[in-house]
Design an enzyme around this catalytic site. Structure first.
Site, short mmCIF file in Angstrom:
data_model
loop_
_atom_site.label_atom_id
_atom_site.label_comp_id
_atom_site.label_asym_id
_atom_site.label_seq_id
_atom_site.Cartn_x
_atom_site.Cartn_y
_atom_site.Cartn_z
N ARG A 158 0.81 -1.22 0.00
CA ARG A 158 0.00 0.00 0.00
C ARG A 158 0.85 1.27 0.00
O ARG A 158 0.56 2.22 -0.74
CB ARG A 158 -0.95 -0.02 1.20
CG ARG A 158 -1.88 1.21 1.31
CD ARG A 158 -2.45 1.68 -0.01
NE ARG A 158 -3.08 0.61 -0.77
CZ ARG A 158 -3.36 0.69 -2.06
NH1 ARG A 158 -2.98 1.75 -2.76
NH2 ARG A 158 -3.94 -0.30 -2.69
N LYS A 166 2.64 24.97 -2.90
CA LYS A 166 1.38 24.40 -2.44
C LYS A 166 1.44 22.88 -2.62
O LYS A 166 0.91 22.32 -3.57
CB LYS A 166 0.21 25.01 -3.21
CG LYS A 166 0.02 26.50 -2.95
CD LYS A 166 -1.10 27.08 -3.78
CE LYS A 166 -1.24 28.58 -3.53
NZ LYS A 166 -2.29 29.18 -4.38
N LYS A 169 6.04 39.19 -1.68
CA LYS A 169 4.61 38.94 -1.80
C LYS A 169 3.82 40.05 -1.10
O LYS A 169 4.41 40.98 -0.54
CB LYS A 169 4.28 37.57 -1.23
CG LYS A 169 5.01 36.43 -1.98
CD LYS A 169 4.74 35.07 -1.39
CE LYS A 169 3.33 34.59 -1.67
NZ LYS A 169 3.11 34.30 -3.11
N GLU A 190 6.24 39.91 -6.79
CA GLU A 190 4.84 39.63 -7.13
C GLU A 190 4.10 40.96 -7.22
O GLU A 190 4.12 41.77 -6.28
CB GLU A 190 4.21 38.75 -6.06
CG GLU A 190 2.75 38.41 -6.28
CD GLU A 190 2.18 37.56 -5.16
OE1 GLU A 190 2.54 36.37 -5.08
OE2 GLU A 190 1.39 38.11 -4.36
N ASP A 206 0.41 38.45 -10.74
CA ASP A 206 -0.54 37.63 -10.00
C ASP A 206 -1.97 38.10 -10.24
O ASP A 206 -2.30 39.27 -10.03
CB ASP A 206 -0.23 37.67 -8.51
CG ASP A 206 -1.01 36.64 -7.72
OD1 ASP A 206 -1.16 35.50 -8.21
OD2 ASP A 206 -1.49 36.95 -6.62
#
Length: 277
Positions: free
Chosen positions: A98, A131, A163, A193, A214
């Protein structure tokens, strides 16, 4: 690096808690069986090194990935009934089945889905993001590369990315750029960004060479491309997926980053069947 991967695999194996029932564990026959790894979907195979490593970590086998390396990155079709065959002790095969399949299916899913984006994007590079699934980042980003994509950054400090939260805290684009510049990291690239053409211009005034546009609309991207300097890169991001990717394939865009190639990758069907010899 191999020992670090082994440590992760051992944690994955521990989730099955085989040691909670030593009677069962010790009763499993060690008789060798023929294993058939079957691919039941159209997919790109990714993750075989770690599939086979799971069984090595369980001991009792000299099975080595190098004997099957030709299959890594190969496209297979459901209609071909592709099978990779090998032998293992039954106890080892059953105990690792598994975990080994979970890793192989996850990486093959990401590689296959990434490749669909890469094929559609042509000369524009497809990038992943951070992510990722906690504990699986290295596996998932490896799969992106097998699928023909490119890794963005593995950690927060591979490159410095300015950011929204940086701009908000330091007081704007100029102040945030200055913060990172004063760190004196000569070889660390800086990516800004941006969310408007005004921020693009401010970034140019600060000497920024790499921009992440963005959540720009296709029309705004075309306008930004008209302002593009030489030796500057434009990366586009924000809600881009396989369904709307074509809208962002705009000349002048160097790369498109999408977390979707990892977290939205549809699961593929792979099974491991065992046969007495």
């Amino acid at each position: 690096m191999e020992s670090l991967i082994d440590d992760q695999i051992k944690l994955f194996l521990a989730e099955d808690c085989l040691v909670n029932n030593l009677t069962y564990l010790n009763s499993l026959p060690n008789r060798e069986v023929k294993c058939h790894l079957k691919f039941k979907d159209d997919l790109i195979i990714a993750g075989l090194p770690w599939f086979f490593r799971v069984f090595q970590c369980l001991g009792g086998t000299d099975l080595n990935y190098s004997s099957f390396s030709e299959w890594e990155g190969k496209k297979v079709s459901r209609d071909d009934h592709t099978s990779i065959d090998f032998k293992l002790p039954f106890s080892t095969a059953l105990s690792g089945e598994r975990v080994a399949l979970n890793l192989l299916q996850r990486m093959s899913s990401i590689a296959s889905y990434t490749n669909k984006h890469v094929h559609m994007a042509g000369d524009i590079k497809i990038l992943d993001t951070r992510k990722t699934t906690p504990g699986l980042r290295s596996f998932e980003k490896y799969a992106v590369r097998i699928g023909g994509g490119h890794n963005h950054r593995m950690t927060q400090t591979d490159i410095f990315m300015i950011k929204d939260n940086h701009k908000s805290f330091f007081g704007g684009v100029t102040e945030a750029v200055e913060y990172f510049k004063q760190l004196n990291s000569f070889y660390t690239p800086l990516v800004l960004e941006i969310h408007s053409l005004e921020e693009l211009q401010e970034g140019y005034d600060c000497g920024v060479k790499h921009f992440l546009l963005d959540n720009f609309s296709p029309a705004e991207i075309k306008e930004a491309v008209g302002l593009k300097f030489e030796n500057v890169t434009y990366e586009v991001s924000g809600g881009i997926n396989l369904e709307n990717l074509k809208n962002y394939l705009i000349p002048g865009v160097d790369a498109i980053s999408s977390g979707s190639i990892i977290y939205n990758a549809p699961q593929v069907d792979i099974s491991l069947k065992m046969e007495k010899i």
